[in-house]
Write a protein that holds these residues in place. Structure first.
Motif, PDB file in Angstrom:
ATOM      1  N   GLY A 120      36.527  72.405  39.151  1.00 10.51           N
ATOM      2  CA  GLY A 120      36.290  72.970  40.267  1.00 10.51           C
ATOM      3  C   GLY A 120      34.973  73.848  40.551  1.00 10.51           C
ATOM      4  N   GLY A 121      34.008  73.571  39.302  1.00 11.18           N
ATOM      5  CA  GLY A 121      32.811  74.242  39.364  1.00 11.18           C
ATOM      6  C   GLY A 121      31.761  74.060  40.511  1.00 11.18           C
ATOM      7  N   ALA A 122      31.746  72.792  40.784  1.00  9.42           N
ATOM      8  CA  ALA A 122      30.970  72.232  41.648  1.00  9.42           C
ATOM      9  C   ALA A 122      31.162  72.850  42.973  1.00  9.42           C
ATOM     10  CB  ALA A 122      31.056  70.583  41.612  1.00  9.42           C
ATOM     11  N   ALA A 123      32.230  72.856  43.383  1.00  9.65           N
ATOM     12  CA  ALA A 123      32.564  73.463  44.814  1.00  9.65           C
ATOM     13  C   ALA A 123      32.180  75.028  44.867  1.00  9.65           C
ATOM     14  CB  ALA A 123      34.085  73.413  45.300  1.00  9.65           C
ATOM     15  N   LEU A 124      32.295  75.590  43.682  1.00 12.07           N
ATOM     16  CA  LEU A 124      31.729  77.093  43.699  1.00 12.07           C
ATOM     17  C   LEU A 124      30.132  77.235  43.571  1.00 12.07           C
ATOM     18  CD1 LEU A 124      34.827  78.564  42.023  1.00 12.07           C
ATOM     19  CD2 LEU A 124      34.419  78.920  44.199  1.00 12.07           C
ATOM     20  N   SER A 125      29.696  76.105  43.144  1.00  7.97           N
ATOM     21  CA  SER A 125      28.085  76.454  42.553  1.00  7.97           C
ATOM     22  C   SER A 125      27.107  75.844  43.465  1.00  7.97           C
ATOM     23  CB  SER A 125      28.001  75.835  41.250  1.00  7.97           C
ATOM     24  OG  SER A 125      28.910  76.279  40.283  1.00  7.97           O
ATOM     25  N   VAL A 126      27.475  74.676  44.368  1.00 10.61           N
ATOM     26  CA  VAL A 126      26.646  73.926  44.820  1.00 10.61           C
ATOM     27  C   VAL A 126      25.744  74.701  46.132  1.00 10.61           C
ATOM     28  CG1 VAL A 126      26.392  72.244  46.823  1.00 10.61           C
ATOM     29  CG2 VAL A 126      27.590  71.705  44.723  1.00 10.61           C
ATOM     30  N   ARG A 127      26.177  75.356  47.060  1.00 13.44           N
ATOM     31  CA  ARG A 127      25.677  76.214  47.806  1.00 13.44           C
ATOM     32  C   ARG A 127      24.889  77.478  47.576  1.00 13.44           C
ATOM     33  NH1 ARG A 127      26.103  76.773  53.624  1.00 13.44           N
ATOM     34  NH2 ARG A 127      24.607  78.248  54.360  1.00 13.44           N
ATOM     35  N   GLN A 128      25.458  78.186  46.243  1.00 14.29           N
ATOM     36  CA  GLN A 128      24.418  79.099  45.773  1.00 14.29           C
ATOM     37  C   GLN A 128      23.184  78.647  44.896  1.00 14.29           C
ATOM     38  OE1 GLN A 128      25.516  82.105  46.681  1.00 14.29           O
ATOM     39  NE2 GLN A 128      24.643  83.582  45.399  1.00 14.29           N
ATOM     40  N   ILE A 129      23.420  77.604  44.221  1.00 15.47           N
ATOM     41  CA  ILE A 129      22.357  77.169  43.737  1.00 15.47           C
ATOM     42  C   ILE A 129      21.181  76.074  44.317  1.00 15.47           C
ATOM     43  CG2 ILE A 129      21.663  75.604  41.417  1.00 15.47           C
ATOM     44  CD1 ILE A 129      23.010  78.189  40.735  1.00 15.47           C
ATOM     45  N   SER A 130      21.692  75.471  45.276  1.00 12.78           N
ATOM     46  CA  SER A 130      20.878  74.438  45.876  1.00 12.78           C
ATOM     47  C   SER A 130      20.422  75.172  47.424  1.00 12.78           C
ATOM     48  CB  SER A 130      21.574  73.283  46.147  1.00 12.78           C
ATOM     49  OG  SER A 130      22.614  73.351  47.115  1.00 12.78           O
ATOM     50  N   GLY A 131      21.151  76.048  47.962  1.00 14.35           N
ATOM     51  CA  GLY A 131      20.915  76.734  49.128  1.00 14.35           C
ATOM     52  C   GLY A 131      21.609  75.616  50.135  1.00 14.35           C
ATOM     53  N   LYS A 132      22.044  74.508  49.755  1.00  8.39           N
ATOM     54  CA  LYS A 132      22.374  73.694  51.040  1.00  8.39           C
ATOM     55  C   LYS A 132      23.962  73.405  50.823  1.00  8.39           C
ATOM     56  CE  LYS A 132      18.576  73.000  52.392  1.00  8.39           C
ATOM     57  NZ  LYS A 132      18.213  73.358  53.673  1.00  8.39           N
ATOM     58  N   PRO A 133      24.390  73.394  52.236  1.00 10.06           N
ATOM     59  CA  PRO A 133      26.077  73.554  52.277  1.00 10.06           C
ATOM     60  C   PRO A 133      26.716  72.119  52.018  1.00 10.06           C
ATOM     61  CG  PRO A 133      25.170  73.114  54.427  1.00 10.06           C
ATOM     62  CD  PRO A 133      23.825  73.227  53.538  1.00 10.06           C
ATOM     63  N   ILE A 134      28.145  72.124  51.380  1.00  5.64           N
ATOM     64  CA  ILE A 134      28.810  71.090  51.332  1.00  5.64           C
ATOM     65  C   ILE A 134      29.480  70.893  52.751  1.00  5.64           C
ATOM     66  CG2 ILE A 134      30.854  70.133  49.968  1.00  5.64           C
ATOM     67  CD1 ILE A 134      30.497  72.478  47.840  1.00  5.64           C
ATOM     68  N   LYS A 135      29.102  69.509  52.794  1.00 13.19           N
ATOM     69  CA  LYS A 135      29.607  68.927  54.444  1.00 13.19           C
ATOM     70  C   LYS A 135      30.936  68.451  54.411  1.00 13.19           C
ATOM     71  CE  LYS A 135      25.458  69.705  57.068  1.00 13.19           C
ATOM     72  NZ  LYS A 135      24.650  69.437  58.162  1.00 13.19           N
ATOM     73  N   PHE A 136      31.191  67.533  53.281  1.00 13.91           N
ATOM     74  CA  PHE A 136      32.451  66.786  53.129  1.00 13.91           C
ATOM     75  C   PHE A 136      32.728  66.901  51.805  1.00 13.91           C
ATOM     76  CE2 PHE A 136      30.292  65.207  57.097  1.00 13.91           C
ATOM     77  CZ  PHE A 136      31.421  65.098  58.033  1.00 13.91           C
ATOM     78  N   ILE A 137      34.269  66.595  51.552  1.00 15.55           N
ATOM     79  CA  ILE A 137      34.764  66.586  50.211  1.00 15.55           C
ATOM     80  C   ILE A 137      35.667  65.147  50.096  1.00 15.55           C
ATOM     81  CG2 ILE A 137      34.641  68.743  49.452  1.00 15.55           C
ATOM     82  CD1 ILE A 137      37.717  68.922  50.268  1.00 15.55           C
ATOM     83  N   GLY A 138      35.530  64.358  49.284  1.00 14.91           N
ATOM     84  CA  GLY A 138      36.208  63.034  49.213  1.00 14.91           C
ATOM     85  C   GLY A 138      37.453  63.519  48.148  1.00 14.91           C
ATOM     86  N   VAL A 139      38.576  63.189  48.710  1.00 17.79           N
ATOM     87  CA  VAL A 139      39.764  63.457  48.184  1.00 17.79           C
ATOM     88  C   VAL A 139      40.772  62.474  47.756  1.00 17.79           C
ATOM     89  CG1 VAL A 139      39.752  66.024  49.099  1.00 17.79           C
ATOM     90  CG2 VAL A 139      41.032  64.296  50.390  1.00 17.79           C
ATOM     91  N   GLY A 140      40.388  61.464  47.369  1.00 13.47           N
ATOM     92  CA  GLY A 140      40.955  60.230  46.966  1.00 13.47           C
ATOM     93  C   GLY A 140      40.210  58.747  47.051  1.00 13.47           C
ATOM     94  N   GLU A 141      40.870  57.874  46.535  1.00 15.13           N
ATOM     95  CA  GLU A 141      40.055  56.662  46.749  1.00 15.13           C
ATOM     96  C   GLU A 141      40.427  55.995  48.088  1.00 15.13           C
ATOM     97  OE1 GLU A 141      41.485  54.069  43.502  1.00 15.13           O
ATOM     98  OE2 GLU A 141      41.082  55.261  41.930  1.00 15.13           O
ATOM     99  N   LYS A 142      41.259  56.122  48.946  1.00 15.04           N
ATOM    100  CA  LYS A 142      41.372  55.537  50.100  1.00 15.04           C
ATOM    101  C   LYS A 142      40.282  55.965  51.121  1.00 15.04           C
ATOM    102  CE  LYS A 142      46.482  55.392  50.242  1.00 15.04           C
ATOM    103  NZ  LYS A 142      47.701  56.004  50.774  1.00 15.04           N
ATOM    104  N   VAL A 143      40.058  55.021  52.101  1.00 15.30           N
ATOM    105  CA  VAL A 143      39.001  55.114  52.930  1.00 15.30           C
ATOM    106  C   VAL A 143      39.119  56.301  53.800  1.00 15.30           C
ATOM    107  CG1 VAL A 143      37.262  53.743  54.587  1.00 15.30           C
ATOM    108  CG2 VAL A 143      38.694  52.581  52.860  1.00 15.30           C
ATOM    109  N   GLU A 144      40.404  56.675  53.925  1.00 15.55           N
ATOM    110  CA  GLU A 144      40.728  57.728  54.975  1.00 15.55           C
ATOM    111  C   GLU A 144      40.582  58.995  54.308  1.00 15.55           C
ATOM    112  OE1 GLU A 144      42.758  55.396  53.998  1.00 15.55           O
ATOM    113  OE2 GLU A 144      43.014  54.261  55.918  1.00 15.55           O
ATOM    114  N   ALA A 145      40.157  58.945  52.885  1.00 12.75           N
ATOM    115  CA  ALA A 145      40.181  60.168  52.010  1.00 12.75           C
ATOM    116  C   ALA A 145      38.820  60.997  51.888  1.00 12.75           C
ATOM    117  CB  ALA A 145      40.736  59.925  50.660  1.00 12.75           C
TER     118      ALA A 145
END
Length: 490
Positions: free
Chosen positions: A255-280
């Motif tokens: 889970g570290g990525a979700a908590l670190s990206v915005r603070q370190i890069s200054g850029k937002p997370i816009k989407f997350i992939g939560v599975g292999e299916k195309v709908e995920a």
């Protein structure tokens, strides 16, 4: 992915139970647990230091609220700070006045960039935005074919010029084609590399210069932890990005990525992939993610999943059948399949407040097995028996036939029928508004006044789990409860 982190946070809350108020002395042990939890989750060290300092400052300066104990107050402070850490609000994809909106996808090899491009195109269709995919990865074997196949799977056009053309020319012509066809969005899939190198960056810069994208999204593998944040910053410094898509969020990462990206890069997370299916693919909502991490569920995402899967007309018919106590085994089977279409049982349970840390993976696995057992027994019933469950109550011969046909014992079928009758009574109460969540028609839309059969125990899945207690409930009687199979009454 946040199970270990959620468990650590729960131990931190316990440190403040029984305290009259938050003080400098009693908060230190709780903060130490939070710090350790974040570091073990592979959150960037500087991010952890800043986060802990902010939580301590807010906690010690917080006004004492009547009726709220220190543990609850501390949870709210941590939740608020975690939401700020991840960006406070969802940042949607750009939508320009003069279409098409041009999206450039970037990232290293193996992050799921090509699949993420197709997932994004499918997601945009839900917003009634027509997209085109552009295949510029002429280096990786079968990369173009992969995108074409995905495009056919989701019925989205793919622009490609084979593997001999120049990626910059492909991108430029692809955008022109999307403009000519009057499409809303064009998504340009680019080549990845095993590591950052000048040649890859130069090609990305050339493509960006040629098509002038409205969005440059970096696709990052969440399994890389805090390295994902460093990678995001590097890409931003080199070519300039507008946001990130975190893939493999359903994996066994910490889970570290979700908590670190915005603070370190200054850029937002816009989407997350939560599975292999195309709908995920899901939009990233910081407040919902914070709630999930802290074990408080995510009701809004749960409702959205249900609304996507449910036909309103069917839901109204089902509601009427519940109120009239005409809910039958066919309806029950339909509800079970509906729940499967929303994802795994474990994934759904983690969205329910208070459930994330209360049900072990073994119990969920057993629950999945029991669901299959129930389905096999229902499939062995005749059409009349499924429509009129009452005929099974007084007919041992019918129950024996069903047991033989499904490979189970007669007592299993008898229990299924008995549990179903009890469940139907409870669902009738829920459907008529006597029970259920306020404003939800006695339960999730179209889900039979609650999750299929989960009010009062899933038929054939046993009673309450020993020692299980819902948030706010009492566990005084847990030693007297008889142990039964299944994950129990939820």
């Amino acid at each position: 992915m946040f199970e270990a982190l959620s468990e650590r946070f729960e131990s931190a809350w316990k440190k403040l139970r029984g305290q009259a108020k938050i003080s400098e002395s009693n908060i230190q042990e709780a903060l130490r647990d939070v710090r350790r939890a974040l570091l073990e989750a592979d959150v960037n060290l500087q991010v952890v230091k800043t986060f802990i300092a902010n939580v301590q400052e807010q906690a010690l300066g917080a006004e004492v609220i009547s009726g709220v104990n220190p543990g609850q107050q501390f949870i709210k402070i941590v939740n608020d700070e975690m939401t700020k850490l991840m960006g406070e609000a969802n940042e949607p994809l750009a939508n320009v006045d003069n279409p098409p909106t041009v999206v450039l996808m970037a990232g290293l090899q193996g992050t799921g960039k090509t699949t993420a491009s197709a997932k994004l195109a499918l997601h945009l269709r839900k917003e009634n935005r027509r997209a085109m995919l552009v295949a510029t990865d002429v280096y990786r074997p079968a990369a173009v074919d992969q995108l074409v196949t995905l495009g056919k799977q989701i019925d989205v056009p793919v622009f490609e010029l084979g593997t001999d053309a120049n990626p910059v020319d492909i991108a430029r012509q692809g955008v022109e084609k999307a403009r000519e066809d009057g499409l809303d969005v064009v998504i340009v899939d680019t080549a990845g590399r095993l590591q950052i190198d000048p040649k890859m960056m130069a090609e990305l810069a050339d493509i960006k210069q040629a098509i002038q994208p409205d969005e440059v999204l970096l696709v990052v593998d969440a399994m890389t932890g805090q390295e994902a944040a460093t990678l995001t910053r590097t890409f931003h410094d080199e070519i300039g990005i507008t946001g990130a898509i975190l893939t493999k969020m359903d994996g066994d990462s910490r889970g570290g990525a979700a908590l670190s990206v915005r603070q370190i890069s200054g850029k937002p997370i816009k989407f997350i992939g939560v599975g292999e299916k195309v709908e995920a693919l899901q939009p990233f909502y910081p407040e919902r993610m914070a709630s999930r991490i802290l074990g408080m569920g995510d009701v809004l995402t749960l409702v959205e999943k249900a609304q996507e899967a449910v036909d309103i007309a069917d839901a109204e018919k089902l509601q009427q059948k519940i109120v009239e106590a005409k809910f039958d085994f066919d309806d029950f089977l339909k509800q079970m399949r509906l729940m499967k279409s929303m994802g795994s049982l474990g994934g759904i349970m983690k969205l329910i407040p208070g459930m994330g840390n209360k049900i072990s993976s073994d119990m969920l696995e057993q629950g999945e097995v029991q669901l299959k057992r129930v389905e096999s027994m229902i499939n062995s019933m005749t059409k009349q028996e499924r429509k009129n469950p009452e005929v099974l109550s007084g007919s041992p011969s019918r129950r024996r036939r069903i047991a033989t046909g499904s490979g189970h014992k007669e007592k299993d079928v008898s229990k299924l029928v008995s549990d179903f009758q009890k469940m139907r009574t409870m669902m009738q109460q829920m459907g008529s508004g006597q029970m259920g969540m306020p404003g939800m028609g006695g339960g999730m839309p179209g889900m039979g006044g609650g999750f299929p059969g989960m009010g009062g125990g899933m038929p054939g899945m046993g009673g309450p789990r020993p020692g299980f207690r819902a948030p706010g409930g009492s566990s005084k009687k847990k030693k007297k409860q008889k142990k039964k199979k299944g994950f129990g009454q939820l």
